[in-house]
Design an enzyme around this catalytic site. Structure first.
Site, short mmCIF file in Angstrom:
data_model
loop_
_atom_site.label_atom_id
_atom_site.label_comp_id
_atom_site.label_asym_id
_atom_site.label_seq_id
_atom_site.Cartn_x
_atom_site.Cartn_y
_atom_site.Cartn_z
N ASP A 413 0.85 -1.19 0.00
CA ASP A 413 0.00 0.00 0.00
C ASP A 413 0.89 1.25 0.00
O ASP A 413 2.10 1.16 0.21
CB ASP A 413 -0.88 -0.05 1.25
CG ASP A 413 -1.92 1.05 1.26
OD1 ASP A 413 -2.26 1.57 0.19
OD2 ASP A 413 -2.38 1.40 2.37
N GLU A 416 2.63 4.87 -4.11
CA GLU A 416 2.67 5.81 -5.26
C GLU A 416 4.03 6.49 -5.36
O GLU A 416 4.43 6.79 -6.49
CB GLU A 416 1.55 6.85 -5.11
CG GLU A 416 0.14 6.26 -5.21
CD GLU A 416 -0.25 5.43 -4.00
OE1 GLU A 416 0.28 5.72 -2.91
OE2 GLU A 416 -1.05 4.50 -4.14
N ASP A 491 -8.96 3.71 -2.07
CA ASP A 491 -9.90 4.18 -1.04
C ASP A 491 -11.19 4.74 -1.63
O ASP A 491 -11.41 5.95 -1.68
CB ASP A 491 -9.21 5.23 -0.18
CG ASP A 491 -8.05 4.62 0.60
OD1 ASP A 491 -7.99 3.37 0.69
OD2 ASP A 491 -7.20 5.37 1.10
C1 GLC Z 1 -4.66 3.39 2.82
C2 GLC Z 1 -5.18 2.17 2.07
C3 GLC Z 1 -6.22 1.47 2.89
C4 GLC Z 1 -5.61 1.10 4.24
C5 GLC Z 1 -5.09 2.34 4.94
C6 GLC Z 1 -4.37 2.02 6.24
O1 GLC Z 1 -5.66 4.33 2.95
O2 GLC Z 1 -5.67 2.51 0.80
O3 GLC Z 1 -6.69 0.33 2.23
O4 GLC Z 1 -6.58 0.49 5.03
O5 GLC Z 1 -4.19 3.02 4.09
O6 GLC Z 1 -3.30 1.18 6.02
#
Ligand code: GLC
Length: 809
Positions: A413, A416, A491
């Protein structure tokens, strides 16, 4: 938050006044063959390189310097970059240069550079591409212009908001952590796949892959007669793909950028996630509840709270005192763990991962050598330079601890990368990446950061998993990521609009080579509700990647959180996913071979039908199943478009002829689902592998396919798999089934196989070579056949697949 100041007249009018005179390549004086299959067109103001690749692919690069840029991004697979077409032949007339290669002819206008490509088919030559031109105000930001007309439709472009057809849209390729609602005006999200398919009814299809990982803009909106592809850094390096059909386009594009390897079978099951399940006991309780309620579950995801103050590759020992034991207990329940791993490494002199990164010089720095530090969950953090093979290897090895503890998959995650409090919201543009030996600034290769992180993770896991298939899930990506990771669409919110939007988004990802994708079911941010969760789970059960995930501070949204009715409906559809798993797994294998997506727009199956050019509130799973989900609240009816052919209601057996819109009634418990008549679909029902035959009304030929292997290793590469082509021919009162074993190196242990001829009118007279089973023999799994009066199904039970079967009616 923006205000009306954004459209202040002074600002807008100044922007328009800034338009400057544009340059072009100008006259083309010469065409030189500079390498096999490769030509340099010498223009007045710039050169253009044309390189002929396999099939119908031409690399076209605008060259400002002395030489073309020979290397490609890692999106292009090595075999494709080395493969060349048949012999090329250059000729010229007074006005044009012509380069022929196989069925393609590239035509270049001499007076003012313009490139057209013609394709020969059945003795006719048709224009596939062009006339396209380059224009620029500054050499650093050239634009490619290509004609379009009212018949033009656009697809691909990866993870974008909006509808299926990208006509009149404009998008930016720049990976970004977007916590704003994903609405149509959002031009870029977490993934950039600069691949645009230009489709016109009844004409050859042309795709353009812009192999540039910096910022670019695809503009199908601003010009009446053109679409434009503009870059902001690097080289305007494109690959034109001239295809006969949309399916051919995807197959060729994925020959260029690679295909998904077979994922572990468990990763195609149902995933449950939350930001975060806060401790070991809560995780176990979630798994136990799924068990107790008999709702299938393959995976639980652990979000950032499993870590010690968000330090990657650690455990929070208070919340998770014994992760190994937890995972052993989960394994007994058939549940695997996927842990999140973000790129940011906490700046902490006592933290070994940070120490190693500094000592071995593994983190991103600018040219002057200053370490790039930015804020993410752990606070100030350093970021590994995944563009370096040395760093990827180090990072990959770092997963050893998690794997030894029992973790089965990794969720990448924030890659980017997302950086809080930085103006750019990502890394500084002047960071210099190693980039596999081709040093480039972050600005030039920003969109590759997540790609390389997934690659490092995948390669490292594969190395350590002793022959087992890794599972990597990523938020950020660039073209070609399908070789390493599944993608979830970030998200989203618990909005009906986001449920609607998730369909075209996943469909276009599939048309951009990424077949293993899906949104957060139920919606991530904001509060979901009973009806939304139900409708989203129904349709989400058919998405390639199927995970329910919700944000911190939102109500819990596991299938049972909204009472018994919702729970029962969610269970029905998660059960349905597991029943369909043999079909889905077969489609995943098809994707790994051909690149064709698992979840498809109707367009892909019926590209001659104008009704489906922008249809995206319905979709297909492979070429046999079609769903038309309810995507609005308080709605029980909707129209469904049925393309040509005959369609069967999956639930009732009711038949409809295609080429019409019908009205369906779908109360909360029902997902409208149709089978294309003439299909044979492998399913698993009550533990038995079934080949379900959905015949045509009358005579006809049907077909289907089954692929199976052990679901977890690479033994299939050595032929340890089963691949069966099933065909059926119905004529008069006979149904003749044939089973062609293409591969027979694997069989499910102790499997009883059933061939089920669904919704037949009456009990057959006989099934050649098999006897009719008495009611009491059916549960004993004997070989033979019986007629299920209630459902009107003919069920034939066998221990092994024969070569053929004959049913007499
Ligand atoms: C980001 C991710 C989400 C995750 C959060 C905390 O917002 O896109 O899926 O739950 O981070 O790690």
């Amino acid at each position: 938050m923006q205000t009306s100041e954004t459209i202040h007249p002074d600002k807008v009018l100044q922007d328009q006044a800034d338009q400057k005179v544009q340059r072009t390549v100008g006259t083309v004086k010469q065409a030189d063959k500079i390498k096999p299959h490769t030509y340099l067109l010498k223009g007045e103001h710039a050169d253009v390189m044309l390189q002929f690749h396999q099939h119908a692919v031409i690399r076209v690069q605008l060259v400002f310097g002395k030489e073309p840029q020979w290397f490609t991004t890692p999106a292009i697979v090595k075999e494709a970059s080395e493969m060349r077409g048949t012999e090329t032949e250059l000729s010229e007339s007074d006005t044009q240069f012509l380069i022929r290669c196989g069925s393609l002819t590239a035509v270049i206008e001499k007076a003012e550079y313009a490139l057209s490509v013609f394709k020969e088919k059945d003795g006719e030559s048709e224009i596939v591409y062009g006339p396209a031109q380059f224009r620029w105000e500054h050499e650093k930001t050239p634009t490619l212009y290509h004609p379009k007309n009212e018949m033009s439709h656009f697809y691909g472009l990866g993870e974008k908001t909006g509808f299926l057809d990208k006509k009149e849209e404009k998008y930016t390729m720049w990976n970004m952590d977007v916590y704003d609602p994903h609405v149509p005006s959002i031009e870029n999200l977490y993934v950039s796949i600069p691949f645009l398919v230009h489709f016109e009814y009844n004409r050859p299809v042309c795709g353009t892959f812009l192999d540039n990982p910096g910022k670019s803009v695809f503009d199908m909106r601003s010009y009446k007669e053109h679409y434009a592809i503009e870059i902001e850094s690097g080289v305007l390096d494109t690959y034109l793909i001239c295809a006969d059909s949309l399916k051919d386009m995807i197959t060729q594009y994925t020959a260029l950028t690679g295909r998904m390897p077979m994922p572990p079978k468990w990763s195609i099951g149902y995933h449950q996630s939350r930001y975060s399940y806060m401790n070991q006991e809560e995780v176990l309780e979630i798994a136990r509840t799924f068990k107790a309620k008999n709702i299938p579950l393959d995976v639980i995801h652990l979000d950032i709270h499993y870590m010690d103050e968000y330090r990657v590759f650690t455990w929070d020992k208070t919340r998770f005192p014994d992760p190994k034991k937890m995972m052993e207990e989960l394994e007994e329940m058939g549940v695997k763990i996927v842990t999140i791993v973000d790129p940011g490494v906490k700046k902490d002199p006592n933290y070994p991962v940070y120490q190693e990164g500094i000592e071995q010089d593994l983190f991103c720095r600018n040219l002057e050598g200053d370490l790039f530090l930015g804020d993410v969950w752990p606070g100030t953090s350093a970021f590994p330079d995944f563009t370096s093979p040395r760093v990827r290897e180090w990072w990959g090895n770092k997963h050893a601890g998690l794997l030894a503890d029992g973790v089965s998959g990794i969720w990448n995650d924030m890659n980017e990368p997302s950086v809080f409090h930085n103006d750019s919201k990502t890394m500084d543009m002047d960071v210099v990446h190693e980039y596999d030996g081709n040093r480039r600034t972050h600005k030039e290769i920003h969109n590759l950061y997540g790609y390389y992180m997934s690659k490092g993770t995948f390669d490292g896991m594969k190395e350590q998993m002793e022959g087992k298939r890794p599972f990597v899930l990523t938020r950020s990506a660039y073209a070609g990521v399908q070789r390493f990771a599944a993608v979830w669409t970030g998200d989203n919110r618990s909005f009906w609009e986001h449920l609607q939007l998730s369909i075209p988004m996943v469909l276009n990802l599939g048309m951009s080579g990424v077949a293993f994708t899906g949104p957060d079911i139920g919606g991530f941010a904001h509060a979901t509700n009973a009806e939304l969760l139900t409708r989203w789970t129904q349709v989400g059960a058919l998405f390639p990647f199927c995970r329910n995930h919700s944000a911190i501070d939102t109500p819990y949204q596991e299938p049972w959180r909204f009472g018994e009715e919702v729970e029962a409906i969610c269970k029905t559809y998660i059960d349905l996913r597991y029943q369909l798993l043999p079909y889905m797994y077969t489609l995943f294998q098809e994707a790994s071979q051909t690149g064709l997506p698992v979840m498809r727009p109707l367009l892909l199956e019926f590209e001659q039908d104008e009704q489906v050019f922008n249809l995206c509130d319905q979709f297909m799973l492979g070429s046999s199943l079609m769903t038309a989900p309810i995507l609005r609240p308080s709605t029980e009816h909707r129209t469904v478009y049925l393309p040509a052919g005959e369609w069967i209601d999956f639930w009732t057996g009711e038949r409809f002829s295609g080429g019409q819109h019908i009205m369906v009634h779908a109360p909360l418990s029902k997902l409208p689902l149709f089978v294309k008549a003439g299909s044979i679909i492998p399913m698993k029902v009550d533990g038995k592998l079934q080949l379900q035959v959905y015949g045509l009304n009358g005579e006809g030929r049907y077909q289907g396919r089954l692929y199976e292997d052990d679901g977890q290793t690479y033994a299939y590469e050595q032929g340890k798999c089963q691949e069966v082509n099933v065909t059926a021919q119905e004529s008069g009162s006979t149904l003749q089934l044939a089973f062609e074993q293409v591969q027979s190196g694997y069989q499910q242990p102790d499997a009883l196989l059933q061939v089920v001829v669904r919704f037949t009118d009456s009990k057959p007279l006989s099934v050649a070579g098999l006897s009719e089973l008495a009611a009491e023999d059916v549960p004993l799994n004997r070989e033979g056949w019986f007629f299920d009066e209630q459902n009107h199904d003919l069920v034939i039970q066998m221990k092994q697949l024969p070569d053929s079967l004959q049913v007499h009616k």
